[in-house]
Design an enzyme around this catalytic site. Structure first.
Site, PDB file in Angstrom:
ATOM      1  N   ASN A 144       6.912   4.623  -6.142  1.00 31.59           N
ATOM      2  CA  ASN A 144       7.715   3.932  -5.129  1.00 31.59           C
ATOM      3  C   ASN A 144       6.927   3.856  -3.817  1.00 31.59           C
ATOM      4  OD1 ASN A 144       9.702   2.767  -3.649  1.00 31.59           O
ATOM      5  ND2 ASN A 144      11.101   4.494  -3.673  1.00 31.59           N
ATOM      6  N   TRP A 145       6.084   2.833  -3.735  1.00 33.65           N
ATOM      7  CA  TRP A 145       5.310   2.568  -2.516  1.00 33.65           C
ATOM      8  C   TRP A 145       5.866   1.310  -1.868  1.00 33.65           C
ATOM      9  CZ3 TRP A 145      -0.453   2.978  -4.481  1.00 33.65           C
ATOM     10  CH2 TRP A 145      -0.745   4.325  -4.753  1.00 33.65           C
ATOM     11  N   GLU A 146       6.516   1.458  -0.731  1.00 34.54           N
ATOM     12  CA  GLU A 146       7.190   0.309  -0.122  1.00 34.54           C
ATOM     13  C   GLU A 146       6.624  -0.086   1.239  1.00 34.54           C
ATOM     14  OE1 GLU A 146      11.491   0.150  -0.502  1.00 34.54           O
ATOM     15  OE2 GLU A 146      11.445   1.977  -1.704  1.00 34.54           O
ATOM     16  N   GLU A 147       5.589   0.618   1.712  1.00 33.86           N
ATOM     17  CA  GLU A 147       5.108   0.365   3.069  1.00 33.86           C
ATOM     18  C   GLU A 147       4.315  -0.931   3.181  1.00 33.86           C
ATOM     19  OE1 GLU A 147       7.274   3.306   4.068  1.00 33.86           O
ATOM     20  OE2 GLU A 147       6.092   3.399   2.263  1.00 33.86           O
TER      21      GLU A 147
END
Length: 302
Positions: A144-147
């Site tokens: 979960n990488w949302e940046e």
């Protein structure tokens, strides 16, 4: 679409009605021209639900016990517990993930082109021993990488900082370049570094934990949020430009062993036919992209 349950139904009965609706939607989606999919977790069970909710609290707090096993639901509700069937990896609990925080302060270099990939993969190896200690464990692992997003054009609004900082970084290294040259080269450098960072992460993950299904949360997305003020005409379809951009990410779909589209609904879409169209288009797009490349299609987990 509003689901109305008769008052005499138990919690488990209501759950069965809900899952029947989901299964029916899956059958409709499965009729599309998609490739055969490898079995997700359990053999000869085409529809598997991985339940990431603290349902154990229902029994202790509300005296309601949900018999999830009769629906082939794999329940992994407890945060911080290792060895579950579903493992969620966020920016701060595995690897060295570069990003800017809410105060625009760089963390781990801020940009994918500013982080040491070798150090990142080395730390990843150690952290996996903590979160998935059994090297042969079967399960689903969601990154979960949302940046930031690997396509330059999709880093809009608050994420524009990654484009701005990429231009600043390149301009410092090459003071003789014009603004136009900086913009072009910064885009190329960012996208190359971002794709390499994500690809090598997936390769390392698959190598170290080969029985996990690996992919990134919210990938794919098709940005079909164009319902504001036009609910009557909203079709839910993914914009053509976003489908084309998803095709630019074929390197990601080919390397992933599972796809994890998000179907969170805004308040405007809840309990509406338009909400159903929103979800349908997103899952169809994920199934389309799962068929990219050779071999069996990776499973799609909604």
């Amino acid at each position: 679409m509003r689901t109305v349950f008769p008052s005499f139904l138990s919690a488990v009965d209501r759950l069965s009605w809900l899952l029947l609706g989901l299964f029916t939607s899956w059958v409709v989606l499965g009729s599309a021209d998609t490739k055969q999919t490898s079995w997700p977790l359990h053999p000869k069970k085409p529809v598997i639900f991985v339940w990431n909710a603290p349902t154990q609290d229902c029994e202790t707090q509300e005296r309601v016990k949900l018999s999830l096993d009769q629906f082939d639901i794999v329940s992994t509700p407890t945060q911080g517990v290792v060895g579950q069937a579903l493992t969620l990896f966020y920016k701060d609990n595995l690897w060295i993930y570069p990003y800017y925080d809410t105060k625009d302060t760089e963390v781990n270099g801020g940009l994918p082109q500013s982080v040491s990939l070798s150090q990142h993969l080395e730390k990843m190896s150690k952290d996996l021993d903590t979160y998935i200690p059994d090297h042969q464990a079967k399960g689903v692992s969601v990154i979960n990488w949302e940046e930031w997003r690997p396509l330059w054009v999709r880093n809009w609004s608050a994420k524009d900082i990654y484009r701005r900082k990429s231009r600043e970084l390149l301009a410092k290294k090459n003071s003789t370049l014009t603004q136009g040259q900086v913009a072009t080269a910064a885009k190329e450098e960012f996208e190359l570094s971002a794709s390499n960072f994500m690809l090598e992460t997936l390769k390392q993950a698959k190598s170290l934990r080969p029985n996990q299904l690996w992919g990134f949360y919210q990938f794919p997305d098709c940005y079909n949020h164009n319902f504001k003020g036009k609910m009557d005409s909203y079709t839910g379809r993914c914009p053509a430009v976003e489908i084309e951009r998803n095709d630019q990410l074929n390197w990601l779909w080919n390397e992933s062993t599972a796809l994890f589209p998000s179907i969170y609904l805004s308040p405007d879409l809840r309990s509406t036919d338009q909400g159903r169209l929103f979800v349908l288009s997103r899952v169809k797009e994920a199934m389309r992209l799962a068929s990219v490349g050779d071999g069996l299609a990776p499973p799609v987990f909604v």
